[in-house]
Write a protein that holds these residues in place. Structure first.
Motif, short mmCIF file in Angstrom:
data_model
loop_
_atom_site.label_atom_id
_atom_site.label_comp_id
_atom_site.label_asym_id
_atom_site.label_seq_id
_atom_site.Cartn_x
_atom_site.Cartn_y
_atom_site.Cartn_z
N SER A 365 96.36 5.07 -8.57
CA SER A 365 96.24 6.41 -9.14
C SER A 365 95.87 6.38 -10.61
O SER A 365 95.25 7.32 -11.12
N THR A 366 96.25 5.30 -11.31
CA THR A 366 95.94 5.21 -12.74
C THR A 366 94.64 4.49 -13.02
O THR A 366 94.29 4.25 -14.17
N ASN A 367 93.91 4.10 -11.96
CA ASN A 367 92.62 3.44 -12.11
C ASN A 367 91.54 4.40 -11.61
O ASN A 367 91.49 4.74 -10.43
N CYS A 368 90.68 4.85 -12.50
CA CYS A 368 89.69 5.87 -12.14
C CYS A 368 88.69 5.37 -11.10
O CYS A 368 88.03 6.17 -10.43
N SER A 369 88.53 4.06 -10.96
CA SER A 369 87.59 3.51 -9.99
C SER A 369 88.20 3.31 -8.62
O SER A 369 87.50 3.07 -7.64
N CYS A 370 89.54 3.41 -8.50
CA CYS A 370 90.23 3.13 -7.24
C CYS A 370 90.13 4.33 -6.32
O CYS A 370 90.49 5.45 -6.69
N VAL A 371 89.66 4.11 -5.09
CA VAL A 371 89.48 5.21 -4.13
C VAL A 371 90.39 5.08 -2.92
O VAL A 371 90.48 6.00 -2.11
N ALA A 372 91.08 3.96 -2.77
CA ALA A 372 91.97 3.77 -1.63
C ALA A 372 92.86 2.56 -1.88
O ALA A 372 92.54 1.69 -2.70
N PHE A 373 94.00 2.49 -1.14
CA PHE A 373 94.85 1.32 -1.24
C PHE A 373 95.57 1.09 0.08
O PHE A 373 95.67 1.98 0.92
N ALA A 374 96.05 -0.13 0.25
CA ALA A 374 96.89 -0.49 1.40
C ALA A 374 97.95 -1.47 0.89
O ALA A 374 97.66 -2.33 0.06
N TYR A 375 99.17 -1.32 1.41
CA TYR A 375 100.27 -2.16 0.92
C TYR A 375 100.88 -2.95 2.07
O TYR A 375 101.23 -2.39 3.11
N TYR A 376 101.03 -4.27 1.87
CA TYR A 376 101.66 -5.14 2.84
C TYR A 376 103.12 -5.36 2.46
O TYR A 376 103.48 -5.37 1.28
N LEU A 377 103.94 -5.56 3.46
CA LEU A 377 105.37 -5.79 3.20
C LEU A 377 105.62 -7.08 2.44
O LEU A 377 106.69 -7.26 1.85
N ASN A 378 104.66 -8.00 2.45
CA ASN A 378 104.84 -9.25 1.72
C ASN A 378 104.50 -9.13 0.24
O ASN A 378 104.50 -10.12 -0.49
N GLY A 379 104.20 -7.89 -0.22
CA GLY A 379 103.93 -7.67 -1.63
C GLY A 379 102.47 -7.65 -2.00
O GLY A 379 102.14 -7.50 -3.18
N ASN A 380 101.58 -7.79 -1.03
CA ASN A 380 100.15 -7.72 -1.32
C ASN A 380 99.70 -6.26 -1.40
O ASN A 380 99.96 -5.46 -0.49
N CYS A 381 99.05 -5.92 -2.49
CA CYS A 381 98.52 -4.57 -2.69
C CYS A 381 97.00 -4.68 -2.76
O CYS A 381 96.46 -5.35 -3.65
#
Length: 797
Positions: A365-381
């Motif tokens: 949300s704080t990165n103007c270039s970011c359009v999507a995200f996915a989060y893994y339970l192992n800490g990978n974003c």
């Protein structure tokens, strides 16, 4: 319509691009040392399915000649070339010939130019023949050992029996290479091969990966099988027994094509269109099961400015994101997208280590270039910057809570989200959605608790209707018929459109048989094979329960095999074709269908014959589905037909794939002899199995042959195979299941008559009189059918 001169010229130029084989005037069965194959000659496979010949490419007033293997079915079918010997070297003159040199190798000679097709260091006497599989083999004359085969050097087409992958022990690689254009077989830009690093099949375009066989790719997963099991063996095969092929197109797309006999052309039934790189463009989702695979994600519309619905060029936002400043959390929201998969290579996203899902969301949300995200339970974003590419719609049975497949969040303008009032609380992403889901679960549990007594009260009323509807709700591909749509007499029906069908009807007077009919409908709806009867639909309405099958004009095998007037219509070659077709159908059930299936009631009356006397296995009411690692099962309810059941099933209730092998062995011996295993009256023998064993042990296997076969059959060159088929039958009916071959072994025995067969052990029931069921154990006699019908109230076709 009037054709102008310019139109005719354009049409002529277009036709000149087609590939075609030169019309052969000389057909050969073999090619031996010193013999030549010219442009007017051909070598055909035994059944005439494939043909080795020269073909031409005419373009720009020049003619190029190639040697290839084609389907022989449809004349001038431009797509029928399946293998090319000299794709990297076109011949210039019509005097070119294919020949076998004295050293035993293939060469193509064009004047003073010699093109070597293969190199086998042997100096043996050799000859070549084209198999019905489409495989061109070079054989050692003395012992028929295969020294070279075209299947080891595929071009752009994978046929049943071919391999894809690597054999590191022999330094062998099998791969496909596309044509350079639709009319030019020279090696093209795309290659389908096994990548040992990715442990997967890939299509590459030079150094760029164009397509990856991920775990949700329907083309590879449902068509070819991973069969390499040795340490250095990593390859896939295309199962034998079906009339399909995989073609690597000029575009890089991988298509599975199926031959449609009724229409006489190839139909593309599966494609790798969702595996190709950026196949649908930015912010699209590709659905590999849909006719139009590309669709826009939520909050996006097709890029086409005229809104014509062209989604393959990508999609654009319906509403723009809010103004953004890097480092400051924006007012945009994130939309959850379920059942989506992205490629395993990070072409369009980057991965960070972040402790929480909320932290991953805040970072995006704080990165103007970011359009999507996915989060893994192992800490990978994972963050997508700029655009989202290569999303794929996967099946709903995927567990999205699993660590390997997290939920995907797409950034949208806040105005895209509809709220109940202007003071609605901002969606806080993953945490707020978890709270919402928990609240929904609590409400649902409360509602279900209050309704459970009411549901139990009306359960008995709805049970019958629910059972009748289960076929339709689980298998939408079945056509649903109403009783008034079917005019049937006996077991033959006529639909409103005049089509003839076969009707299997459950007796109205019986409360039994429903489970068998339901089992047959649900099971056979999942099966597709040329040697299995095709289920068209069903009629389940109140007291009327029917299955509607394709109509088999020649009815069942037993009517020909055990009727003196008709058995003469079954010449030896027809019987061999029927045996092979039944074996292919059972092999599909045991090994290549979506589930491992045990038929449990294979017999002559359950083998239907089409117009061309091709066999189709029917009656799956007693069939059982086995798990992947399941080898056998035990039952207290023994069903089937006396004379065809394996001893371990009849005596102990144990059944496995070897039970079907036993039934096939009995059926094979009946087809050879024209005699039933039961009710067999032969001096010195108690049943057909014992009679066959006595003949075999006295080296008189030929005497088992049906006396109805005429002189032309007896004098045929194929008649030397009768003892071999008797040998196969006796191998299948051995007492111990461990001694019997698998159906894969049986198909191999049928397909290669040069490999010696092992000697069989004595058959089961050797001392059991075929016409006396009173000697059977009590457990058997309760459920057996001795009149040729299965233990079910469902009426036969």
């Amino acid at each position: 319509m009037t054709l102008t001169s310019s139109t005719l010229a354009s049409l002529t130029s277009f036709l000149c691009l087609f590939m075609f084989c030169v019309n052969a005037v000389t057909n050969k069965e073999f090619l031996q040392i010193g013999q030549s194959l010219g442009i007017l000659d051909s070598v055909a496979s035994h059944s005439g399915k494939f043909e080795l010949c020269f073909f031409t490419k005419v373009r720009d007033n020049s003619t190029k000649y190639y040697v290839g293997i084609r389907y022989k079915r449809v004349p001038n079918d431009k797509n029928k070339i399946v293998w090319v010997a000299n794709r990297d070297y076109a011949l210039e003159t019509s005097s070119a010939v294919l020949t076998i040199q004295p050293d035993g190798n293939f060469v193509i000679m064009d004047g003073q130019v010699t093109y070597r097709v293969n190199k086998v260091s042997n100096n043996f006497s050799t000859y070549a023949m084209l198999l019905d599989s489409g495989n061109l083999v070079l054989l050692k004359t003395s012992n028929k050992e295969i020294l070279w085969q075209s299947f080891d050097y595929p071009t752009d087409t994978l046929l049943p029996g071919m391999k894809l992958g690597q054999d590191e022990g022999y330094n062998t690689t099998w791969s496909l290479r596309s044509w350079i254009s639709a009319d030019d077989p020279a090696p093209g830009a795309f290659t389908l091969q096994y990548d040992s690093g990715m442990i997967s099949l890939i299509i590459d375009n030079g150094s760029n990966v164009f397509w990856i066989d991920d775990s949700y790719n329907y083309t590879i997963g449902n068509v070819i099988r991973r069969t390499g099991v040795e340490e250095h063996d990593r390859y896939f095969t295309f199962p034998v027994g079906n009339d399909s092929r995989l073609v690597l197109e000029v575009s890089g797309e991988l298509n599975q094509e199926y031959w449609l006999d009724e229409a006489q052309f190839w139909v593309s039934i599966q494609s790798s269109k969702c595996g190709t790189k950026n196949s649908c463009g930015a912010f699209s989702i590709c659905n590999p099961k849909a006719r139009d695979p590309c669709d826009c994600t939520d909050g996006f519309r097709p890029f086409d400015a005229d809104y014509k619905g062209n989604k393959s060029a990508g999609c654009v936002r319906k509403k723009e994101l809010s103004s953004c400043s890097n480092g400051v959390e924006s007012n945009d929201k994130f939309k959850q997208l379920y059942q989506v998969k992205w490629p395993p290579t990070p072409d369009s996203y980057k991965t960070l280590k972040i402790d929480t899902a909320r932290g991953c969301e805040r970072t995006c949300s704080t990165n103007c270039s970011c359009v999507a995200f996915a989060y893994y339970l192992n800490g990978n974003c994972q963050l997508w910057l700029g655009s989202v590419l290569n999303l794929k719609n996967v099946s709903t049975d995927v567990d999205n809570s699993d660590d390997s497949n997290p939920i995907f969040y797409l950034r949208l303008a806040a105005s895209e989200f509809v709220t109940s009032d202007s003071n609605a609380t901002r969606d806080k992403g993953p945490e707020s959605n978890v709270r919402k889901n928990l609240l929904v679960i609590v409400i649902l549990i409360s509602l279900l608790t209050s309704l459970i007594l009411g549901l139990l009260l009306v359960h008995w009323i709805r049970r019958k209707r629910r059972k009748e509807q289960i076929i339709y709700t689980q298998y939408k591909q079945l056509l649903r018929f109403r009783p008034i749509e079917i005019d049937y007499i006996g077991h033959k029906g006529i639909l409103f459109n005049g089509d003839e069908v076969a009707v299997k009807r459950l007796s109205r007077r019986s409360g039994q048989g429903w489970e068998e009919l339901r089992n047959e409908a649900l099971l056979i709806a999942k099966l597709q094979h040329n040697n299995l009867v095709r289920l068209l639909g069903c009629c389940i309405e109140r007291n009327e329960k029917m299955l509607i099958y394709e109509f088999m004009p020649n009815k069942s095998l037993d009517l020909f095999l055990f009727t003196d007037e008709k058995k003469r219509m079954l010449d030896w070659l027809t019987r061999v074709r029927i045996i092979d077709g039944i074996a292919q159908g059972i092999l599909y059930l045991h090994q290549y269908s979506r589930f491992r299936i045990i038929h449990r009631d294979l017999k002559a009356s359950n083998i239907l014959l089409d117009t061309n006397m091709n066999p189709k296995i029917s009656d799956f009411g007693m069939a059982k589905i086995f798990g992947e690692n399941e080898l056998q099962e035990n039952t207290n309810r023994i069903v089937g037909t006396y004379g065809y059941m394996a001893p371990e099933y009849a005596m102990e209730g144990l059944f496995s794939i070897k039970s079907d092998v036993f039934s096939f062995g009995v059926l094979l011996l009946e087809i050879i002899s024209g005699k039933k295993n039961t009710g067999f009256y032969q001096t010195g023998s108690f049943n057909l199995l014992g009679y066959a064993w006595d003949l075999w042990t006295s080296n008189s296997g030929m005497d088992l042959m049906d006396t109805a076969l005429d002189d032309s059959d007896t004098s045929s060159n194929c008649m030397h195979t009768v003892p071999r088929y008797v040998n196969m039958g006796l191998l299948c009916v051995q007492e111990s299941p461990e001694d019997r071959p698998t159906m894969s072994d049986v198909v191999a025995m049928i397909g290669n008559d040069t490999v010696p067969l092992p000697s069989p052990k004595p058959p089961a029931f050797l001392k059991l009189r075929g016409d006396d069921s009173s000697t059977l154990p009590c457990r058997m006699t309760e459920s057996l059918s001795v009149n040729g019908m299965t233990d079910t109230i469902v009426q036969a076709r």
